[in-house]
Design a protein around this motif. Structure first.
Motif, short mmCIF file in Angstrom:
data_model
loop_
_atom_site.label_atom_id
_atom_site.label_comp_id
_atom_site.label_asym_id
_atom_site.label_seq_id
_atom_site.Cartn_x
_atom_site.Cartn_y
_atom_site.Cartn_z
N LEU A 188 0.81 -1.21 0.00
CA LEU A 188 0.00 0.00 0.00
C LEU A 188 0.85 1.27 0.00
O LEU A 188 1.95 1.29 0.55
N ASN A 189 0.30 2.31 -0.60
CA ASN A 189 0.79 3.66 -0.35
C ASN A 189 -0.10 4.26 0.74
O ASN A 189 -1.31 4.39 0.54
N TYR A 190 0.47 4.59 1.87
CA TYR A 190 -0.29 5.27 2.92
C TYR A 190 -0.25 6.76 2.61
O TYR A 190 0.79 7.39 2.74
N LEU A 191 -1.39 7.28 2.15
CA LEU A 191 -1.48 8.68 1.71
C LEU A 191 -1.68 9.61 2.90
O LEU A 191 -1.96 9.16 4.01
N GLU A 208 3.08 -5.57 2.98
CA GLU A 208 3.80 -4.76 3.96
C GLU A 208 2.76 -4.02 4.78
O GLU A 208 1.81 -3.47 4.23
N TRP A 225 5.34 16.13 0.35
CA TRP A 225 5.24 14.91 1.14
C TRP A 225 6.59 14.53 1.76
O TRP A 225 7.65 14.87 1.25
N SER A 236 13.34 3.64 7.08
CA SER A 236 14.74 3.24 6.96
C SER A 236 15.03 2.97 5.49
O SER A 236 14.12 2.65 4.72
N GLU A 290 14.23 9.93 18.33
CA GLU A 290 12.83 10.32 18.55
C GLU A 290 12.69 11.82 18.81
O GLU A 290 11.75 12.46 18.33
N TRP A 305 9.18 9.17 7.14
CA TRP A 305 10.20 8.73 8.10
C TRP A 305 10.30 7.22 7.93
O TRP A 305 9.31 6.51 8.11
N ARG A 326 14.31 -0.24 -0.77
CA ARG A 326 14.54 1.16 -1.15
C ARG A 326 15.88 1.69 -0.62
O ARG A 326 16.16 1.55 0.58
N LYS A 341 6.09 20.46 9.31
CA LYS A 341 4.64 20.70 9.20
C LYS A 341 4.32 22.19 9.19
O LYS A 341 3.36 22.61 8.54
N TYR A 383 -2.21 8.25 6.61
CA TYR A 383 -1.02 8.21 7.46
C TYR A 383 -1.19 9.11 8.68
O TYR A 383 -0.68 8.80 9.76
N LEU A 418 18.24 5.03 9.45
CA LEU A 418 16.96 5.71 9.58
C LEU A 418 17.10 7.12 9.04
O LEU A 418 18.15 7.75 9.22
N ASP A 428 10.01 17.27 12.65
CA ASP A 428 8.70 17.06 12.04
C ASP A 428 7.80 18.28 12.26
O ASP A 428 7.05 18.67 11.37
N GLU A 470 3.22 17.20 4.50
CA GLU A 470 2.34 16.12 4.94
C GLU A 470 3.13 14.81 4.93
O GLU A 470 3.88 14.54 3.99
N ASN A 471 2.93 13.99 5.95
CA ASN A 471 3.64 12.72 6.00
C ASN A 471 2.86 11.60 5.33
O ASN A 471 1.63 11.56 5.37
N VAL A 472 3.61 10.69 4.71
CA VAL A 472 3.04 9.50 4.05
C VAL A 472 3.96 8.32 4.34
O VAL A 472 5.00 8.48 4.99
N TYR A 473 3.56 7.15 3.86
CA TYR A 473 4.47 6.01 3.90
C TYR A 473 4.29 5.19 2.63
O TYR A 473 3.21 4.68 2.36
N LEU A 474 5.38 5.06 1.87
CA LEU A 474 5.35 4.26 0.63
C LEU A 474 6.16 2.98 0.84
O LEU A 474 6.97 2.89 1.76
N PRO A 475 5.96 1.99 -0.03
CA PRO A 475 6.53 0.65 0.21
C PRO A 475 8.05 0.59 0.37
O PRO A 475 8.79 1.43 -0.16
N VAL A 476 8.47 -0.41 1.09
CA VAL A 476 9.90 -0.67 1.32
C VAL A 476 10.54 -1.28 0.06
O VAL A 476 11.75 -1.24 -0.10
#
Lengths: 480, 480
Positions: A41-44, A159, B138, B143, B52, B141, B113, B63, A48, B161, B59, B68-74
């Motif tokens: 997935l892409n967490y948009l 994932e 976008w 690794s 942390e 955060w 990645r 902002k 997120y 990280l 962060d 904006e934060n997202v998470y895309l695949p590893v």
């Protein structure tokens, strides 16, 4: 208003096709989408941001119980994964293997972590020697990868994001207590912050985590009557740490085994938020977990002074600590309302020329669409009250739904008809044998044992399946 | 006191062997260690807590600028990584490849990645159509993994990280401005929160990021006189998005290219904190980034009332918002002092029977060891002042060190002798040719171009290496 209608029409009614409704909400609320990597997935940003709120709230609860965060590698050497027999058996079929590093093939292959018990044990095997080194109460926020065949947004993907806590302790009792403490942290977090009522208990042998001695679970009920395992807490005893030769010497220099736990909650829980609270207009976020608590929507914003006043209102709200946004784009108000509703933002505040004249604003709750006219000078106080009431109401509604979807059965016939009629949880007695679990699942067309609750009731003396003496009362349900 | 000595003796003097000192501090402060996965680190509680704090502070700054934060695949499919020619050329030799999923070989291989430009562009290629969809600002955060041959804690490891920000914009100017804005965010964060003074500028052609049109950098100077690239911000122009066919239609329905940026800061920066501020007793953390700001250490704690008073003090400090801990273990005070010093906790507060009698405590600064006697009723106010002063002093000291290690050269002879004598940064004119960069590096034994500063000085008319007309003034230094 035509545009508003179109937006909402893009979401299938949840009574017509629940699965399609779910997919539509995820897409229209822009929570996540499928990436070019099959099953990932892409967490948009909108999705997120919910996870970030979950992280912040839950992490604070963890730290209040003494948890320390760490980060261990994304890769696990094959030999390490194989150290605990039940564990490798459980995970080997679904891990991804790295076989090439840079331009060269690797001598030993690595898997991408499906879970990290083995890595935590490896660290401790090298660093824990004395009773002074105990306990270790560690957690990491990371992603894990499991090579699933079928996937659904948030509910099942190759994932996913989660936290995995791992602890070791000097005594059986302390470790068992930690397992329960963390189960309670999850329960309180999910009920209080996510407004999702739960059924709590422990898993049967066949539903336990690979390698665990006991798995405690918190189970939620979705609007379609299916159950969702929302978080788990595992007690390992000493099997894992013994396999990794983790021993500590006590004050008398005698060597002992340590006792281990692990516990996790994942982005699956976002699926639960959607399926417990959402409606035909889209997502409904509980105020305590909403990344944006209110959206200011100017009405007739072309008129003099409206945008200024709306901007002032935004500043006032932010200064008072609210997560507030404004939609001052050139879209029609109806369109803006729909967007706010689809995205589940708990409240919107409408402010137009008439409101300004009368020194008021109109607060609209997302869940009930109830409108409250509030004097502009009282908005920071009133908004808090409205959000707090909404949070409580959402829990109460979900609790009423859960309670009305818990039934009991003392025969297989009763189980069959009730399960297929109403869905939800069915309480029934069980002999403790896996064969009966399999049989019940087959006969009902999908009812699995969800948990043995903390407080069992005595419904009858015998297992509803085989008629032999009953050992436990079990909650049965169809699971996501 | 014997034990205290032993603890400190476990750290090599930084004047004797800087590299060993660094390794010793990382180990003794329990920041991280090597995992069983070659070249990968375990980020332990003390080290991860610093990360942390960095995440939280940075962060918030992100902002505030609309990120904006997202998470895309590893995982990145091989075909996707290959879409931009310079990029694949830069990264192919150092990625890890997944070739097996579950029990079966994969038809297409995926890399873990090493950076995610390709994934972000892939998402946008499917979702960006109109000017209304722009900009996208976008960040994630996560690794990343690069199959490095040699590794050092925090400074270079296979997995590390970081955050990686990726943005696209409708115009060249807006994208360029974003590149600079983020460079400035890094500069302000590192100088204000980490107390590390910087030299800022842009990279020469040969030092740029693979595929970037411009790379802006912030460079810090370590105590051994070597430079550390602390964060970078890249302007890509349209090459990447064009390769992914990302286009938007403007208000007149005409298609245009978009302009891209990316920017990152990693756990490397923890290495910089250690090497800029640390001393022979261990780590020294700037108060604003310290996970624990003060440690309460009871003196003669077996005496009646001492532990009670120390506990009250802890509660008072926490209630006032300080990140405070207490060491009420049965170790000797000297041992506790050493531990607090090794871990770089900015202050300790000593409280013993005499102090209690006189209604006071003793605050000891980690950096100068300066002791301040404070009336117990004034501690919450005074501690804040002491921490604020310490933060400023740490920056001033590091700034004085940096300033005294910036020199200039107008001939190669001067460059050679100054570089090898003093280390630090040497300013010198350069013709713009890569051949001269190579030659300067070879002759000096390691001086690379660190950056072309925002404000260039005119030191002479010609390149110090080839004697041809100079194009730029460059900061040269030996880099980590």
């Amino acid at each position: 208003m035509a545009k508003e209608k179109k937006l909402v029409e893009s979401i299938t009614s949840r009574e017509v096709d629940f699965a399609q409704w779910y997919t539509d909400v995820v897409r229209e609320a822009k929570l996540c989408d499928y990436s070019g990597v099959k099953g990932c997935l892409n967490y948009l940003p909108n999705g997120y941001a919910i996870w970030e709120k979950i992280q912040a709230d839950l992490d604070k609860r963890f730290k209040d119980t003494g948890v320390e965060n760490v980060y261990l590698p994304v890769l696990i050497p094959e030999a390490l994964l194989q150290k605990e027999a039940d564990h490798i058996e459980g995970f080997a079929p679904e891990v991804a293997w790295v076989t090439q590093g840079g331009l060269e093939p690797l001598q030993e292959k690595f898997c991408i972590r499906p879970t990290s018990e083995t890595l935590f044990c490896d660290v401790w095997s090298k660093t824990v020697q004395s009773y002074r080194d105990l306990p270790k109460v560690w957690n990491q926020w990371c992603s894990v990868l499991r090579w699933e065949k079928t996937t659904r947004p948030f509910l099942r993907s190759r994932e996913f994001l989660w936290q995995e806590g791992h602890t070791i302790h000097a005594t059986f009792e302390e470790a068992e207590q930690r397992t329960l403490t963390m189960r309670d942290v999850y329960r309180d977090f999910i009920q209080d912050d996510l407004a999702i009522p739960l059924v709590c208990g422990r898993k049967t042998e066949s539903e336990k985590f690979a390698g665990a001695q006991d798995t405690y679970t918190v189970e939620a009920l979705m609007h379609d009557g299916q159950a969702l395992q929302s978080a788990t807490s595992h007690f390992f005893g000493s099997s894992f740490p013994d396999a990794f030769d983790i021993k500590y010497s006590d004050k008398n220099n005698e060597l002992h085994s340590v006792y281990e736990t692990s516990w996790g909650l994942s982005t699956r829980i976002i699926g639960a938020i959607i399926m417990v609270h959402g409606d035909d207009s889209g997502l409904v976020l509980p105020p305590r977990i909403a990344p944006v608590q209110t959206k200011v929507i100017p009405i007739a914003q072309h008129k003099e002074g409206v945008l200024d006043k709306a901007g002032e209102l935004l500043d006032t709200l932010r200064a008072a600590g609210y997560a507030a946004k404004i939609d001052d784009s050139d879209k029609a108000p109806g369109w803006k309302f729909s967007e706010q509703e689809i995205q589940g933002i708990p409240t919107r505040i409408e402010i137009g020329p008439k409101d300004i004249e009368q020194g008021q604003v109109v607060v609209v709750r997302r869940d009930t669409r109830e409108k409250t006219v509030v004097a502009i000078g009282e908005i920071t106080e009133k908004l808090g009250e409205i959000l707090e009431t909404m949070q409580k109401d959402m829990f109460e509604r979900a609790k009423a739904f859960l309670d009305s979807h818990i039934d009991s059965a003392v025969t297989m016939e009763e189980m069959n008809s009730k399960f297929n009629e109403s869905r939800g949880f069915i309480k029934a007695m069980w002999c403790g044998e896996e064969a009966c679990e399999d049989e019940i699942k087959a006969q009902t067309g999908g009812a699995s044992s969800r948990c043995i609750p903390d407080e069992e009731e005595h419904l009858s003396d015998v297992c509803i399946c085989c008629g032999k003496p009953a050992k436990h009362m079990v909650y049965w349900g169809k699971a996501y």
